[in-house]
Motif scaffolding. Structure first.
Motif, PDB file in Angstrom:
ATOM      1  N   TRP A 170       0.837  -1.204   0.000  1.00  0.00           N
ATOM      2  CA  TRP A 170       0.000   0.000   0.000  1.00  0.00           C
ATOM      3  C   TRP A 170       0.871   1.253   0.000  1.00  0.00           C
ATOM      4  CZ3 TRP A 170      -5.184  -0.915  -0.417  1.00  0.00           C
ATOM      5  CH2 TRP A 170      -6.023   0.198  -0.393  1.00  0.00           C
ATOM      6  N   ARG A 171       1.895   1.250   0.837  1.00  0.00           N
ATOM      7  CA  ARG A 171       2.800   2.394   0.928  1.00  0.00           C
ATOM      8  C   ARG A 171       3.521   2.648  -0.386  1.00  0.00           C
ATOM      9  NH1 ARG A 171       7.824   2.775   0.896  1.00  0.00           N
ATOM     10  NH2 ARG A 171       8.079   0.505   1.016  1.00  0.00           N
ATOM     11  N   ALA A 172       3.862   1.550  -1.099  1.00  0.00           N
ATOM     12  CA  ALA A 172       4.616   1.675  -2.346  1.00  0.00           C
ATOM     13  C   ALA A 172       3.725   1.954  -3.556  1.00  0.00           C
ATOM     14  CB  ALA A 172       5.412   0.392  -2.583  1.00  0.00           C
ATOM     15  N   GLY A 173       2.428   2.139  -3.333  1.00  0.00           N
ATOM     16  CA  GLY A 173       1.533   2.430  -4.439  1.00  0.00           C
ATOM     17  C   GLY A 173       1.053   1.203  -5.189  1.00  0.00           C
ATOM     18  N   ARG A 174       1.263   0.026  -4.630  1.00  0.00           N
ATOM     19  CA  ARG A 174       0.805  -1.224  -5.251  1.00  0.00           C
ATOM     20  C   ARG A 174      -0.543  -1.632  -4.653  1.00  0.00           C
ATOM     21  NH1 ARG A 174       4.797   0.498  -7.529  1.00  0.00           N
ATOM     22  NH2 ARG A 174       6.741  -0.651  -7.913  1.00  0.00           N
ATOM     23  N   LYS A 175      -1.452  -0.670  -4.602  1.00  0.00           N
ATOM     24  CA  LYS A 175      -2.717  -0.906  -3.905  1.00  0.00           C
ATOM     25  C   LYS A 175      -3.552  -1.982  -4.582  1.00  0.00           C
ATOM     26  CE  LYS A 175      -2.824   3.810  -2.077  1.00  0.00           C
ATOM     27  NZ  LYS A 175      -3.559   5.100  -2.032  1.00  0.00           N
ATOM     28  N   GLU A 176      -3.580  -1.974  -5.917  1.00  0.00           N
ATOM     29  CA  GLU A 176      -4.375  -2.977  -6.611  1.00  0.00           C
ATOM     30  C   GLU A 176      -3.871  -4.379  -6.321  1.00  0.00           C
ATOM     31  OE1 GLU A 176      -6.084  -0.559 -10.517  1.00  0.00           O
ATOM     32  OE2 GLU A 176      -4.468  -2.023 -10.744  1.00  0.00           O
ATOM     33  N   VAL A 177      -2.554  -4.552  -6.301  1.00  0.00           N
ATOM     34  CA  VAL A 177      -1.982  -5.867  -5.999  1.00  0.00           C
ATOM     35  C   VAL A 177      -2.323  -6.279  -4.577  1.00  0.00           C
ATOM     36  CG1 VAL A 177       0.168  -7.182  -5.752  1.00  0.00           C
ATOM     37  CG2 VAL A 177      -0.117  -5.611  -7.676  1.00  0.00           C
ATOM     38  N   ALA A 178      -2.227  -5.342  -3.649  1.00  0.00           N
ATOM     39  CA  ALA A 178      -2.551  -5.650  -2.252  1.00  0.00           C
ATOM     40  C   ALA A 178      -4.008  -6.087  -2.121  1.00  0.00           C
ATOM     41  CB  ALA A 178      -2.280  -4.432  -1.368  1.00  0.00           C
ATOM     42  N   ILE A 179      -4.908  -5.339  -2.766  1.00  0.00           N
ATOM     43  CA  ILE A 179      -6.333  -5.689  -2.684  1.00  0.00           C
ATOM     44  C   ILE A 179      -6.587  -7.047  -3.330  1.00  0.00           C
ATOM     45  CG2 ILE A 179      -8.644  -5.045  -3.446  1.00  0.00           C
ATOM     46  CD1 ILE A 179      -7.734  -2.112  -3.273  1.00  0.00           C
ATOM     47  N   ALA A 180      -5.958  -7.311  -4.480  1.00  0.00           N
ATOM     48  CA  ALA A 180      -6.176  -8.579  -5.180  1.00  0.00           C
ATOM     49  C   ALA A 180      -5.680  -9.756  -4.352  1.00  0.00           C
ATOM     50  CB  ALA A 180      -5.484  -8.549  -6.543  1.00  0.00           C
ATOM     51  N   CYS A 181      -4.507  -9.627  -3.748  1.00  0.00           N
ATOM     52  CA  CYS A 181      -3.955 -10.728  -2.948  1.00  0.00           C
ATOM     53  C   CYS A 181      -4.810 -10.987  -1.710  1.00  0.00           C
ATOM     54  CB  CYS A 181      -2.520 -10.424  -2.552  1.00  0.00           C
ATOM     55  SG  CYS A 181      -1.353 -10.465  -3.927  1.00  0.00           S
ATOM     56  N   VAL A 182      -5.118  -9.929  -0.977  1.00  0.00           N
ATOM     57  CA  VAL A 182      -5.957 -10.080   0.216  1.00  0.00           C
ATOM     58  C   VAL A 182      -7.351 -10.548  -0.186  1.00  0.00           C
ATOM     59  CG1 VAL A 182      -7.015  -8.886   2.162  1.00  0.00           C
ATOM     60  CG2 VAL A 182      -4.646  -8.386   1.531  1.00  0.00           C
ATOM     61  N   GLY A 183      -7.864 -10.013  -1.288  1.00  0.00           N
ATOM     62  CA  GLY A 183      -9.195 -10.392  -1.745  1.00  0.00           C
ATOM     63  C   GLY A 183      -9.305 -11.858  -2.095  1.00  0.00           C
ATOM     64  N   THR A 184      -8.251 -12.421  -2.673  1.00  0.00           N
ATOM     65  CA  THR A 184      -8.269 -13.854  -2.989  1.00  0.00           C
ATOM     66  C   THR A 184      -8.410 -14.673  -1.715  1.00  0.00           C
ATOM     67  OG1 THR A 184      -6.762 -13.372  -4.832  1.00  0.00           O
ATOM     68  CG2 THR A 184      -7.109 -15.675  -4.284  1.00  0.00           C
ATOM     69  N   PHE A 185      -7.675 -14.277  -0.673  1.00  0.00           N
ATOM     70  CA  PHE A 185      -7.793 -14.964   0.623  1.00  0.00           C
ATOM     71  C   PHE A 185      -9.193 -14.790   1.197  1.00  0.00           C
ATOM     72  CE2 PHE A 185      -3.246 -15.388   0.529  1.00  0.00           C
ATOM     73  CZ  PHE A 185      -2.966 -16.434   1.397  1.00  0.00           C
ATOM     74  N   VAL A 186      -9.710 -13.566   1.130  1.00  0.00           N
ATOM     75  CA  VAL A 186     -11.032 -13.299   1.718  1.00  0.00           C
ATOM     76  C   VAL A 186     -12.108 -14.132   1.028  1.00  0.00           C
ATOM     77  CG1 VAL A 186     -12.821 -11.539   2.008  1.00  0.00           C
ATOM     78  CG2 VAL A 186     -10.439 -10.997   2.542  1.00  0.00           C
ATOM     79  N   LEU A 187     -12.076 -14.207  -0.289  1.00  0.00           N
ATOM     80  CA  LEU A 187     -13.070 -14.987  -1.026  1.00  0.00           C
ATOM     81  C   LEU A 187     -12.930 -16.472  -0.728  1.00  0.00           C
ATOM     82  CD1 LEU A 187     -13.020 -13.106  -4.454  1.00  0.00           C
ATOM     83  CD2 LEU A 187     -14.796 -13.016  -2.695  1.00  0.00           C
ATOM     84  N   ALA A 188     -11.695 -16.935  -0.600  1.00  0.00           N
ATOM     85  CA  ALA A 188     -11.477 -18.352  -0.268  1.00  0.00           C
ATOM     86  C   ALA A 188     -11.990 -18.665   1.130  1.00  0.00           C
ATOM     87  CB  ALA A 188      -9.991 -18.685  -0.376  1.00  0.00           C
ATOM     88  N   ILE A 189     -11.761 -17.766   2.072  1.00  0.00           N
ATOM     89  CA  ILE A 189     -12.259 -17.966   3.439  1.00  0.00           C
ATOM     90  C   ILE A 189     -13.780 -17.945   3.448  1.00  0.00           C
ATOM     91  CG2 ILE A 189     -12.361 -16.930   5.737  1.00  0.00           C
ATOM     92  CD1 ILE A 189      -9.459 -15.923   5.195  1.00  0.00           C
ATOM     93  N   ALA A 190     -14.367 -17.065   2.643  1.00  0.00           N
ATOM     94  CA  ALA A 190     -15.836 -17.002   2.563  1.00  0.00           C
ATOM     95  C   ALA A 190     -16.397 -18.318   2.029  1.00  0.00           C
ATOM     96  CB  ALA A 190     -16.253 -15.839   1.670  1.00  0.00           C
ATOM     97  N   ALA A 191     -15.721 -18.905   1.035  1.00  0.00           N
ATOM     98  CA  ALA A 191     -16.175 -20.182   0.490  1.00  0.00           C
ATOM     99  C   ALA A 191     -16.090 -21.282   1.543  1.00  0.00           C
ATOM    100  CB  ALA A 191     -15.351 -20.557  -0.731  1.00  0.00           C
TER     101      ALA A 191
END
Length: 480
Positions: free
Chosen positions: A283-304
């Motif tokens: 997030w600090r380095a401006g890679r916000k989309e990558v951070a959201i995508a990586c965390v989002g993959t975990f979140v969706l997997a946990i939801a499943a």
């Protein structure tokens, strides 16, 4: 020489070469086909293309394009393990090669080298690269989607979303878990979509509809047809236990670290602990989309997993999370390097050395599986005309599922132990089994065949330790 060893570009390609060596070594070794591979291949050999979309025997479920590719290989090359394994091998290599540009676009050089190195020597990635299952493809597709997110950040949101929508049906039909990675990319693109105006928002809805529509077709088609209670019985340990709510936080923490461990065994747990720092660093380095995508993959997997639809934890079924785990963990190491360079570099070296040590050990001593291939060759060399091959491959008659391994190796001719009644007096029966100790197997087979007049004439064990469980054994019985 020292300058070469500290040059990031040289180190990166050296590590890629090491990763390619590991993958080629195990592919060339032609390890024995094991149970999960065998039951999938039995279905592929038995069924036509349409049949592979319906229910499968032995609690098998697989994406349609993946099994169709295997079917095409069977029709063109026959039953050749090198041909079967070319599919996961190619995807494992692709996953490694895609990691190089991804790492360069996300990290500073030290963390980028670590990310490539961990994927190169990942025990899970190397093993799944010679395993006839879709898991290597799952990880390669997830890596490619993260790379797509980084390489297209100069495009309009509408264009990025329309390309993603066009690729979605193919990706999900080849890899069910691509739905998690694509869903996470859609989450990551929400800020850009909102800034892009009505056209971008319409494109986002269209891409979301492509995911939902593909899932609907698959759910009411092959997914529903292949939904087997035995699969969910196996997955139950990878779901939260709602009967004991107080255990859920512990389950979540343990399962999440398990995903990291599966991605980079045995270094993964440390990466998992550093992942929150990695999110902050991205997030600090401006890679916000990558951070959201990586965390989002975990979140969706946990939801499943929360709705008990798909397992989450240290399991090969969660290997599609490996690219996100590597990115988050190496970003955390990168932050340690930024804070204290010598501490971070030392940590990176230790993480790689530990992971590399396990991979090198498995070059010398490969992952153990019962030597079913050796059993087949031994029986072929010694059986006589009229001999039958029998197996329940389990110590309990109710566990018929486990017979799948030898259904592949003796395709079209293997019979259950009860078929011993069909053997004429003086005839011989070869009994092949993997489960239990030799003594337990002899006792079990005896209870099935002795009442029919069979006596044990010979046996061969395919492991020096006769007390070892789950080793292959061959027993020759003669009917009096």
């Amino acid at each position: 020489m020292w300058e070469r060893l500290t040059d990031a570009k040289f180190l990166t390609w050296f590590l890629v070469a090491a990763g390619l060596f590991l993958r080629v070594w195990h592919y060339a070794a032609d390890h024995t086909v094991w149970y999960d591979e065998a039951v999938l291949l039995v279905n592929v050999m038995e069924k036509d293309f349409a049949g592979l979309l319906g229910p499968m025997h032995h609690a098998v479920a697989a994406p349609p394009l993946f099994v169709w590719l295997l079917k095409l290989i069977h029709l063109t090359a026959g039953d050749v393990t090198y041909a079967w394994r070319a599919v996961p091998f190619v995807f494992s290599v692709a996953g490694l090669l895609l990691t190089v540009p991804l790492a360069r676009r996300v990290f500073d050089p030290p963390a980028a080298v670590l990310a490539v190195g961990l994927v190169a020597v990942s025990d899970g990635a190397v093993w799944l690269g010679c395993c006839i299952k879709p898991y290597a493809g799952d990880a390669a597709i997830a890596t490619g989607l993260l790379l797509y997110l980084r390489t297209t950040d100069g495009w309009s949101a509408a264009k990025r979303l329309m390309v993603l929508a066009a690729a979605t049906p193919v990706l999900i039909c080849f890899s069910y878990t691509a739905m998690f990675a694509i869903g996470a990319v859609l989450l990551a693109l929400i800020p850009a979509t909102w800034r892009g105006g009505p056209r971008s928002r319409l494109a986002w809805l269209f891409a979301s509809a492509a995911v939902a529509g593909t899932l609907a077709v698959l759910y009411f088609g092959p997914m529903k047809a292949q939904r087997d209670p035995n699969l969910f019985h196996e997955w139950r340990l990878h779901f939260p236990n709602y009967d004991e709510p107080h255990t859920i936080p512990l389950w979540l923490g343990k399962a999440t670290l398990g995903v990291f461990q599966q991605a980079c065994n045995p270094s993964g747990a440390v990466l998992g602990l550093l992942a929150p720092l990695g999110v902050w660093g991205l997030w600090r380095a401006g890679r916000k989309e990558v951070a959201i995508a990586c965390v989002g993959t975990f979140v969706l997997a946990i939801a499943a997993a929360a709705v008990k639809a798909y397992p989450f934890g240290q399991h090969r079924l969660s290997f599609f999370l490996a690219p996100a785990a590597v990115v988050l963990g190496c970003a955390g190491v990168g932050e340690v390097i930024r804070w204290r360079k010598w501490v971070g570099v030392t940590l990176a070296v230790l993480l790689f050395v530990v992971a590399d040590g396990l991979s090198l050990w498995h070059v010398w001593e490969p992952w153990h599986q019962p030597e079913a291939k050796g059993v087949r060759e031994y029986v072929r060399q010694h059986r006589q005309p009229g001999d039958v091959v029998l197996s329940d491959d389990a110590l309990e008659p109710t566990r018929e599922l486990v017979r799948g391994t030898y259904l592949y190796f003796f395709f079209g001719e293997l019979k259950p132990l009860a078929s011993g009644a069909e053997v004429p007096p003086g005839g011989r029966a070869w009994v092949v089994m993997n489960h239990g100790t030799p003594a337990e197997r002899r006792a079990y087979i005896g209870t099935q065949l002795a009442p029919l007049g069979f006596v044990l004439a010979d046996e061969k064990q395919f492991h020096p330790d006769w007390e070892q469980f789950n080793q292959a054994g061959v027993y020759v019985y003669v009917r009096r």
